[in-house]
Design an enzyme around this catalytic site. Sequence first.
Site, PDB file in Angstrom:
ATOM      1  N   GLY A 168      34.255  36.874  39.415  1.00 48.81           N
ATOM      2  CA  GLY A 168      33.756  38.169  39.863  1.00 48.81           C
ATOM      3  C   GLY A 168      33.819  38.373  41.357  1.00 48.81           C
ATOM      4  N   LYS A 169      34.771  37.724  42.027  1.00 48.36           N
ATOM      5  CA  LYS A 169      34.863  37.844  43.484  1.00 48.36           C
ATOM      6  C   LYS A 169      35.034  39.288  43.933  1.00 48.36           C
ATOM      7  CE  LYS A 169      38.431  35.157  43.915  1.00 48.36           C
ATOM      8  NZ  LYS A 169      38.583  34.896  42.458  1.00 48.36           N
ATOM      9  N   THR A 170      35.934  40.006  43.284  1.00 45.30           N
ATOM     10  CA  THR A 170      36.211  41.379  43.709  1.00 45.30           C
ATOM     11  C   THR A 170      35.024  42.292  43.413  1.00 45.30           C
ATOM     12  OG1 THR A 170      38.584  41.072  43.348  1.00 45.30           O
ATOM     13  CG2 THR A 170      37.778  43.339  43.473  1.00 45.30           C
ATOM     14  N   THR A 171      34.401  42.117  42.271  1.00 44.04           N
ATOM     15  CA  THR A 171      33.217  42.919  41.937  1.00 44.04           C
ATOM     16  C   THR A 171      32.137  42.746  42.990  1.00 44.04           C
ATOM     17  OG1 THR A 171      33.639  42.802  39.559  1.00 44.04           O
ATOM     18  CG2 THR A 171      31.382  43.245  40.239  1.00 44.04           C
TER      19      THR A 171
ATOM     20  N   LYS B 105      42.890  40.842  50.769  1.00 41.05           N
ATOM     21  CA  LYS B 105      43.109  39.901  49.663  1.00 41.05           C
ATOM     22  C   LYS B 105      44.589  39.557  49.726  1.00 41.05           C
ATOM     23  CE  LYS B 105      42.797  39.440  44.606  1.00 41.05           C
ATOM     24  NZ  LYS B 105      41.799  38.355  44.497  1.00 41.05           N
TER      25      LYS B 105
ATOM     26  N   ASP C 119      42.446  44.726  41.823  1.00 45.79           N
ATOM     27  CA  ASP C 119      41.489  44.179  42.787  1.00 45.79           C
ATOM     28  C   ASP C 119      41.708  44.789  44.166  1.00 45.79           C
ATOM     29  OD1 ASP C 119      40.453  42.603  40.804  1.00 45.79           O
ATOM     30  OD2 ASP C 119      41.362  40.737  41.510  1.00 45.79           O
TER      31      ASP C 119
ATOM     32  N   GLU D  44      39.219  38.040  50.722  1.00 48.24           N
ATOM     33  CA  GLU D  44      38.995  37.450  49.402  1.00 48.24           C
ATOM     34  C   GLU D  44      40.126  36.506  49.015  1.00 48.24           C
ATOM     35  OE1 GLU D  44      39.138  38.935  44.837  1.00 48.24           O
ATOM     36  OE2 GLU D  44      38.070  40.262  46.228  1.00 48.24           O
ATOM     37  N   GLY D  45      39.746  35.358  48.499  1.00 46.96           N
ATOM     38  CA  GLY D  45      40.728  34.399  48.027  1.00 46.96           C
ATOM     39  C   GLY D  45      41.224  34.748  46.633  1.00 46.96           C
ATOM     40  N   ALA D  46      41.866  33.779  45.996  1.00 51.58           N
ATOM     41  CA  ALA D  46      42.367  33.950  44.630  1.00 51.58           C
ATOM     42  C   ALA D  46      41.911  32.759  43.811  1.00 51.58           C
ATOM     43  CB  ALA D  46      43.890  34.050  44.622  1.00 51.58           C
TER      44      ALA D  46
END
Length: 227
Positions: free
Chosen positions: A15-18, A38, A55, A117-119
Amino acid sequence: MTSAFFVTGTDTDAGKTTISAALLYRAQQQGLSTAAGKPIASGSELTAAGLSNSDTRALRAQCSLPLTEQDITPWCFAPAIAPHVAATQADTALHIAELARAMQRILNKRADLTLIEGAGGWRVPINAQEDLCALAPALSLPVILVVGVRLGAINHARLTLEAIRADGLVCAGWVANGIDPMMERQSDTLQCLYQSLDAPCLGTVPFSDNPEPRHISSFLQLPSEII
């Protein structure tokens, strides 16, 4: 004063993007300017303008500074597979130095809050020698850890926090993000996370059928560095 953070997760779909979009939304509600990056995204759709990632679009929607999808995600791949595999399949070479230069251009815009943000999780490789987590020290960024609350979360969260610190980085905070509505004894897992993760908890987000930034942001607080 500007602040920037690298957002990582305990695993893919944590849920990184959220959480990133919700933090950016909350910052804007407090009158702060926002930007995001990202650098790598897999699982993208082909549009008239080229490949587009959901994303990336979600992050862009919460950026108050003008950024294109290409600015936010310079390396976009169609198949939903590991970044280094997708890059190889697309005959593209990924290197931390190049990723860092692209993200530094976003940081140079000096938004009040910038999230990079990473992946996937912390140790995702981008080539045979480098992992994506090396981007955080390359940009001198503290880390926000998104913990996907499901079976196995305790082990994943503790190992990820240990790895972040072993790499010489500061964890500015972590978020418990409920991603499994059928998880049993979730409260016990959360209690263990609160006790074992010795970093600020930025919020506990229950599973939601409405993962819109406005809704999710109500469960979050910004890192103390920018409050």
